[in-house]
Design a protein around this motif. Sequence first.
Motif, PDB file in Angstrom:
ATOM      1  N   GLY A  85       0.840  -1.274  -0.038  1.00 13.90           N
ATOM      2  CA  GLY A  85       0.027   0.068   0.029  1.00 13.90           C
ATOM      3  C   GLY A  85       0.787   1.309  -0.053  1.00 13.90           C
ATOM      4  O   GLY A  85       2.007   1.243  -0.171  1.00 13.90           O
ATOM      5  N   VAL A  86       0.196   2.383   0.076  1.00 16.03           N
ATOM      6  CA  VAL A  86       0.798   3.759   0.193  1.00 16.03           C
ATOM      7  C   VAL A  86      -0.115   4.661   1.051  1.00 16.03           C
ATOM      8  O   VAL A  86      -1.149   4.540   0.823  1.00 16.03           O
ATOM      9  N   GLU A  87       0.808   5.388   1.563  1.00 16.90           N
ATOM     10  CA  GLU A  87       0.006   6.707   2.503  1.00 16.90           C
ATOM     11  C   GLU A  87       0.125   7.884   1.596  1.00 16.90           C
ATOM     12  O   GLU A  87       1.282   8.451   1.772  1.00 16.90           O
TER      13      GLU A  87
ATOM     14  N   LYS B 223      -1.456   4.793 -11.891  1.00 18.09           N
ATOM     15  CA  LYS B 223      -0.027   4.291 -12.474  1.00 18.09           C
ATOM     16  C   LYS B 223       0.460   2.832 -11.970  1.00 18.09           C
ATOM     17  O   LYS B 223       0.963   2.159 -12.424  1.00 18.09           O
ATOM     18  N   TYR B 224       0.148   2.657 -10.353  1.00 17.67           N
ATOM     19  CA  TYR B 224       0.730   1.700  -9.903  1.00 17.67           C
ATOM     20  C   TYR B 224      -0.189   0.864  -9.196  1.00 17.67           C
ATOM     21  O   TYR B 224      -1.246   1.160  -8.822  1.00 17.67           O
ATOM     22  N   ASP B 225      -0.019  -0.561  -9.214  1.00 16.37           N
ATOM     23  CA  ASP B 225      -0.819  -1.383  -8.835  1.00 16.37           C
ATOM     24  C   ASP B 225      -0.766  -1.608  -7.158  1.00 16.37           C
ATOM     25  O   ASP B 225      -0.550  -2.732  -6.666  1.00 16.37           O
ATOM     26  N   PHE B 226      -1.293  -0.822  -6.503  1.00 18.69           N
ATOM     27  CA  PHE B 226      -1.162  -0.809  -5.104  1.00 18.69           C
ATOM     28  C   PHE B 226      -2.460  -1.556  -4.517  1.00 18.69           C
ATOM     29  O   PHE B 226      -3.413  -1.426  -5.268  1.00 18.69           O
ATOM     30  N   ASP B 227      -2.199  -2.428  -3.614  1.00 17.99           N
ATOM     31  CA  ASP B 227      -3.452  -3.035  -3.027  1.00 17.99           C
ATOM     32  C   ASP B 227      -4.278  -2.141  -2.229  1.00 17.99           C
ATOM     33  O   ASP B 227      -5.588  -2.257  -2.026  1.00 17.99           O
ATOM     34  N   TYR B 228      -3.706  -0.981  -1.514  1.00 14.07           N
ATOM     35  CA  TYR B 228      -4.538  -0.129  -0.671  1.00 14.07           C
ATOM     36  C   TYR B 228      -3.996   1.147  -0.782  1.00 14.07           C
ATOM     37  O   TYR B 228      -2.580   1.492  -0.898  1.00 14.07           O
ATOM     38  N   ILE B 229      -4.790   2.256  -0.701  1.00 17.34           N
ATOM     39  CA  ILE B 229      -4.412   3.628  -0.562  1.00 17.34           C
ATOM     40  C   ILE B 229      -4.891   4.308   0.545  1.00 17.34           C
ATOM     41  O   ILE B 229      -6.103   4.387   0.790  1.00 17.34           O
TER      42      ILE B 229
END
Length: 255
Positions: free
Chosen positions: A71-73, A90-96
Motif C-alpha cells: 500500500g501507500v499513504e 499508475k501503480y498496482d497498489f493493494d491499498y491507498i
Amino acid sequence: MIFDSHVHTEFSTDSKLKLEEALKTAGDLGIGIISTDHIDLNYPEKDKFIFDIDEYFNKYYKYRSDKYFLGVEIGMTDEFSKENRNISEKYDFDYIIGSIHFVDGIDIFDKELYKDRDKKYVYERYFQNMIECIKTHEYINSLAHIDYICRYASYKNTEINYNEYSDLIDEVLRLIVSREIAFEINLRRLSNMAAVENLIPIYKRYKEIGGSLVTIGSDSHNSESIGLNLKAAFYIAEKCKLKPVYYKNRKPEYF
C-alpha cells in the motif's frame, strides 16, 4: 485474518524498519500487514517523504502473499491532487490511505501552527482542509487517523470533542460514505482511554450516516508497535457496530 493495515518501512523518510523484520513480527503475532510508506508531495524539504515507487515494487512485490500486501499513504493536498491521482492510477497498489499532515500549508507537527491560534480555529481549519482534500482524492480506500492532530497540538487538552466540531466532522463522514471510502481506526493513541472515549462518538456517527467499513492500522514505524492496541480497536468497532476490513487489489476483504 486480522491485518495491521498501516505500517511504515524504510521507504518512509521517518522509518528505518526493514520489511523482513515487520513480516517476522507480524508472523509472531499471527496477523497480516500492509506496508503503507509515505508520499507527501507538498513536504517543503525536497526528497523527504517521497520515494522511488518503482524500486518499492521491485523490492517488495516478491513478498506479496495472503499475509502481506503493498500500500501507500498519500498525503492529500489540493496543490498536488493531479500528481497524487496519477500515482494512484499508475501503480498496482493493494491499498491507498489518504491522510492530512498539513493545515493551510503548515505541518501539523510544527508548533508554529498552534502559536497565537486558539484550538477551535486550528481544529476547524484541520477539518475544513480534510473536507476539501477528500473531494479531490475520492479514489482513496481509507481515510487515516482522524485524530492525527491530537498527537501534536500544543493545547492542554488536545482531544477532539465531537459535539464541538459536529458540523465539520459530519461533512467529512458524509463525504467518505458517499465515496465508499473506509474509515481507519488508528491504533497509535488507543492506550489512552480518554482518546478511545472521545473517538467513539465519531465512529458511532459514521455508522449513523451510513458507514460500515473500518480499517485498523498501527501507523508503526518500528516493529514494537505493530499490532499495538488491537483490542481497543476491536472494542470501538464492536461498540459502534462497524466491520473491520483490509484491502487486496483495492477491494475490501473482511477479517
